[in-house]
Design an enzyme around this catalytic site. Sequence first.
Site, short mmCIF file in Angstrom:
data_model
loop_
_atom_site.label_atom_id
_atom_site.label_comp_id
_atom_site.label_asym_id
_atom_site.label_seq_id
_atom_site.Cartn_x
_atom_site.Cartn_y
_atom_site.Cartn_z
N LYS A 165 41.94 36.54 60.47
CA LYS A 165 41.07 37.22 59.49
C LYS A 165 40.65 36.23 58.41
CE LYS A 165 41.24 40.85 55.89
NZ LYS A 165 41.94 42.02 55.34
N ASP A 214 38.31 39.53 48.97
CA ASP A 214 38.19 40.95 49.28
C ASP A 214 38.19 41.77 47.99
OD1 ASP A 214 38.24 43.48 50.32
OD2 ASP A 214 40.29 43.35 51.15
N LYS A 220 38.39 47.65 44.73
CA LYS A 220 39.82 47.63 44.40
C LYS A 220 40.02 47.70 42.89
CE LYS A 220 41.46 44.68 48.20
NZ LYS A 220 42.34 45.67 48.84
N ASP A 270 42.90 36.49 51.18
CA ASP A 270 42.69 37.40 52.30
C ASP A 270 42.18 36.67 53.55
OD1 ASP A 270 43.07 39.98 53.20
OD2 ASP A 270 41.07 40.68 52.63
N ASP A 297 36.92 49.00 52.03
CA ASP A 297 38.05 48.10 51.78
C ASP A 297 38.89 47.87 53.04
OD1 ASP A 297 39.67 46.42 50.38
OD2 ASP A 297 40.75 48.00 49.29
N GLU A 314 38.09 46.36 55.63
CA GLU A 314 37.06 45.48 56.20
C GLU A 314 37.61 44.51 57.23
OE1 GLU A 314 38.73 44.82 53.57
OE2 GLU A 314 39.29 42.75 54.01
N ARG A 366 39.67 44.84 59.69
CA ARG A 366 39.60 45.34 61.08
C ARG A 366 38.18 45.32 61.61
NH1 ARG A 366 42.41 50.84 59.21
NH2 ARG A 366 43.22 49.35 57.71
#
Length: 504
Positions: A273, A278, A285, A296, A355, A357, A359
């Site tokens: 990833k 993020d 967030k 991230d 959020d 994201e 996946r």
Amino acid sequence: MIKLRAQHSTIRQIKADAVVQFVAGDAKLFQRQVTALRKYFGKRIDHFVALEQFKAKEGEVLTMVTEKKINAPRLMLVGLGETKKLSLERYRRAAATAAKKARTLSLKHLAYEMPVPPADLPGFTPAVEDMAVAISEGAVLSLYKFDKYVTEKKEHKPKLKEITLFDPADAGVKEIKHAVSVARIICDSTCLARDLENAPGNEIYPETLADAAKRSAEEYGYNAKVWEKKRIEKEGFGGLLGVNAGSARPPRFIILEYNGGKKDLDTIVLVGKGITFDSGGISIKPPSSMAEMKMDMSGAAAVIGVMEAATRLRLDVHLVGLVPSTENMPGGSAMRPGDIVKHYGGKTTEVDNTDAEGRLILADALAYAAKFKPKVIIDLATLTGACVVALGSLASGMMGTDEDVMAKLKKAGEKTFDRVWQLPLFEDYEKHIKSDVADVKNVGGRWAGAITAALFLKKFVGDHKWVHLDIAGTAILEEDFPYAPKGGSGAGVRLLIEMLRTWK
Ligand code: BES
Ligand code: ZN
Ligand code: ZN
């Protein structure tokens, strides 16, 4: 960079600013070791140990001036704690304790005497190589710092420049030298991953992450291809494009490849990833947990680190590294909750929460991984806060369909202490990610969040064997660990290198 070397020498001869000896905490062994040191220091050693109440507990360290009784001006005794609890990790941490002590003393050169573990310990009979690698890791990794942006108050003390492992017996030195060269590579790639993780979002974004991968590939001789936005659009990576929509910076898809050269090697695809920041997107967030989301992309960092190490170690595998990379930002053109995206391969996702994201971008990459006809696909992702709640920072969550590879990872994790803990992939939970308007929904409600995230990913791996590692808690450390300061830890790098080194 710290020099790491091995040589044949005695405690008396070795030239260094301090000599480190590991000391077992068990009273009998402890006394035997102190008695042996009388050869150099006479009864003074007993008095000093008693005076300082050194008991060789875990984390204890005692430094003594040697007054020319041996070449090195200092002797450092580090405690290993209870003998029956000895493990490679104990040595790794003790080595770290000594290295950090050496740093506070501004020493330049530290020499560790290769320890001989007690012979009668059932369940702990480490190979010389494993022991030397563990000690080197503890020493080198504990000294890691991310301070290149600190311009003020930087300490101008001399830095620890050299670490030597020495063995009074000539026989083992060849093995230790080899171990040290392996440890060099393991530590370099772990620190490469840490540097990428810790770099702020205005330094590492998709283009510069791809540049870093290309630089590593060029330096060590593996392959790197980078798709720009046009190609990503052409291939239909709708998850990656959806997440990227709110960002001013374009996405990248990075394809890395290393082939051990021999025919018929197993193909292993690693997917990382690569969210370089993020914010959560429109499902933004809260500020308190946002800054650490520069890390991230830790899955991507681990994949790049492992590719580099596999190449340098010439491992017998065909390794492919895939990194979908973008920021997740809430710009005016951002993806909205409720949007539907179409992934590579044609499956569709209803985006309930922007959020979730990771996946979405992994889905494209996992579906694409099939192209390489992999024996197994392993993805690494800082995927869910739920996994951090479940396991904290001491084990990555592991879920998948390949029990064999999961057993291998478990074993490699215990050995390296880059640990994994299997969570169940209960298919009954799939109903939580069902969508009324698309093939799947990107969130599964409040409970079992690490599992529903993995079940989402599973939809995209097809019939391939696959293992998912949720490194959200292990890669992003909120407090110091014995050989990793808080921040990016490089989680997954040592784990995978160990598994790949013993693949067959
Ligand atoms: N990158 C985060 C997961 C994360 C959280 C990593 C904490 C490291 C520490 C991920 O993209 C995310 O935001 N996940 C959400 C998913 C939720 C909306 C279903 C989460 O875990 O809260
Ligand atoms: Zn997120
Ligand atoms: Zn994320």
